[in-house]
Design a protein around this motif. Structure first.
Motif, PDB file in Angstrom:
ATOM      1  N   PRO A 122       0.816  -1.215   0.000  1.00 11.88           N
ATOM      2  CA  PRO A 122       0.000   0.000   0.000  1.00 11.88           C
ATOM      3  C   PRO A 122       0.848   1.262   0.000  1.00 11.88           C
ATOM      4  O   PRO A 122       1.940   1.285   0.575  1.00 11.88           O
ATOM      5  CB  PRO A 122      -0.794  -0.105   1.303  1.00 11.88           C
ATOM      6  CG  PRO A 122       0.034  -0.965   2.187  1.00 11.88           C
ATOM      7  CD  PRO A 122       0.807  -1.885   1.294  1.00 11.88           C
ATOM      8  N   VAL A 123       0.340   2.299  -0.668  1.00  7.46           N
ATOM      9  CA  VAL A 123       0.987   3.621  -0.642  1.00  7.46           C
ATOM     10  C   VAL A 123      -0.087   4.682  -0.423  1.00  7.46           C
ATOM     11  O   VAL A 123      -1.242   4.503  -0.802  1.00  7.46           O
ATOM     12  CB  VAL A 123       1.769   3.939  -1.941  1.00  7.46           C
ATOM     13  CG1 VAL A 123       2.919   2.984  -2.145  1.00  7.46           C
ATOM     14  CG2 VAL A 123       0.860   3.938  -3.142  1.00  7.46           C
TER      15      VAL A 123
ATOM     16  N   PHE B  96      -3.664   3.540  -2.056  1.00  7.03           N
ATOM     17  CA  PHE B  96      -3.664   2.671  -3.226  1.00  7.03           C
ATOM     18  C   PHE B  96      -2.842   1.425  -2.926  1.00  7.03           C
ATOM     19  O   PHE B  96      -1.864   1.483  -2.173  1.00  7.03           O
ATOM     20  CB  PHE B  96      -3.041   3.382  -4.435  1.00  7.03           C
ATOM     21  CG  PHE B  96      -3.874   4.512  -4.952  1.00  7.03           C
ATOM     22  CD1 PHE B  96      -4.783   4.302  -5.976  1.00  7.03           C
ATOM     23  CD2 PHE B  96      -3.765   5.783  -4.405  1.00  7.03           C
ATOM     24  CE1 PHE B  96      -5.558   5.354  -6.452  1.00  7.03           C
ATOM     25  CE2 PHE B  96      -4.541   6.828  -4.865  1.00  7.03           C
ATOM     26  CZ  PHE B  96      -5.442   6.616  -5.890  1.00  7.03           C
ATOM     27  N   MET B  97      -3.250   0.311  -3.531  1.00  7.81           N
ATOM     28  CA  MET B  97      -2.445  -0.900  -3.494  1.00  7.81           C
ATOM     29  C   MET B  97      -1.691  -0.919  -4.818  1.00  7.81           C
ATOM     30  O   MET B  97      -2.307  -0.903  -5.891  1.00  7.81           O
ATOM     31  CB  MET B  97      -3.327  -2.131  -3.336  1.00  7.81           C
ATOM     32  CG  MET B  97      -2.550  -3.400  -3.104  1.00  7.81           C
ATOM     33  SD  MET B  97      -1.520  -3.409  -1.622  1.00  7.81           S
ATOM     34  CE  MET B  97      -2.733  -3.515  -0.327  1.00  7.81           C
TER      35      MET B  97
ATOM     36  N   LYS C 236      -4.217   0.419  -7.766  1.00  2.00           N
ATOM     37  CA  LYS C 236      -5.662   0.302  -7.581  1.00  2.00           C
ATOM     38  C   LYS C 236      -6.069   0.938  -6.263  1.00  2.00           C
ATOM     39  O   LYS C 236      -5.382   0.766  -5.251  1.00  2.00           O
ATOM     40  CB  LYS C 236      -6.069  -1.169  -7.577  1.00  2.00           C
ATOM     41  CG  LYS C 236      -5.808  -1.856  -8.901  1.00  2.00           C
ATOM     42  CD  LYS C 236      -6.223  -3.297  -8.862  1.00  2.00           C
ATOM     43  CE  LYS C 236      -5.950  -3.949 -10.207  1.00  2.00           C
ATOM     44  NZ  LYS C 236      -6.218  -5.374 -10.184  1.00  2.00           N
ATOM     45  N   PRO C 237      -7.198   1.652  -6.245  1.00  3.26           N
ATOM     46  CA  PRO C 237      -7.670   2.249  -4.990  1.00  3.26           C
ATOM     47  C   PRO C 237      -7.832   1.177  -3.917  1.00  3.26           C
ATOM     48  O   PRO C 237      -8.234   0.047  -4.198  1.00  3.26           O
ATOM     49  CB  PRO C 237      -9.023   2.850  -5.363  1.00  3.26           C
ATOM     50  CG  PRO C 237      -8.950   3.061  -6.836  1.00  3.26           C
ATOM     51  CD  PRO C 237      -8.092   1.950  -7.360  1.00  3.26           C
TER      52      PRO C 237
ATOM     53  N   GLY D 286      -6.598   2.984   4.645  1.00  7.33           N
ATOM     54  CA  GLY D 286      -5.411   2.178   4.391  1.00  7.33           C
ATOM     55  C   GLY D 286      -5.301   0.990   5.322  1.00  7.33           C
ATOM     56  O   GLY D 286      -6.218   0.171   5.403  1.00  7.33           O
ATOM     57  N   PRO D 287      -4.204   0.878   6.061  1.00  4.94           N
ATOM     58  CA  PRO D 287      -3.987  -0.296   6.899  1.00  4.94           C
ATOM     59  C   PRO D 287      -4.871  -0.339   8.150  1.00  4.94           C
ATOM     60  O   PRO D 287      -4.906  -1.346   8.840  1.00  4.94           O
ATOM     61  CB  PRO D 287      -2.514  -0.190   7.280  1.00  4.94           C
ATOM     62  CG  PRO D 287      -2.173   1.237   7.135  1.00  4.94           C
ATOM     63  CD  PRO D 287      -3.057   1.775   6.049  1.00  4.94           C
TER      64      PRO D 287
END
Length: 84
Positions: free
Chosen positions: A43-44, A51-52, A66-67, A72-73
């Protein structure tokens, strides 16, 4: 070389198989000398949200973006909750 990171911060970068890369539309021939082991999924966070991504680790070229989840985490307890 030992990697430095903040205590308690650990973001694993998933390995991918050649079949997974093909399913994402990645052709290893486009990356001479590379194998599936040269790609990672993780993930970023950007200005557009989480996004992954799948990146070629030698060049950091994104091959998939991809969204992902809103936070996120951080998984909310209400995630997947269906209210009727």
């Amino acid at each position: 070389m030992e990697q430095r990171r903040a205590p308690g911060v650990d973001q694993p970068r998933e390995t991918l198989t050649a079949a997974e890369l093909r399913a994402e539309g990645v052709h290893l021939a486009d990356f001479p000398g590379s194998t599936a082991d040269d790609f990672r999924r993780y993930p970023v966070l950007s200005e557009g949200g989480w996004f992954m991504v799948i990146k070629h680790q030698r060049t950091l070229r994104s091959v998939s973006r991809k969204p992902w989840r809103l936070l996120g985490p951080v998984a909310l307890l209400s995630e997947g909750l269906v209210l009727d």
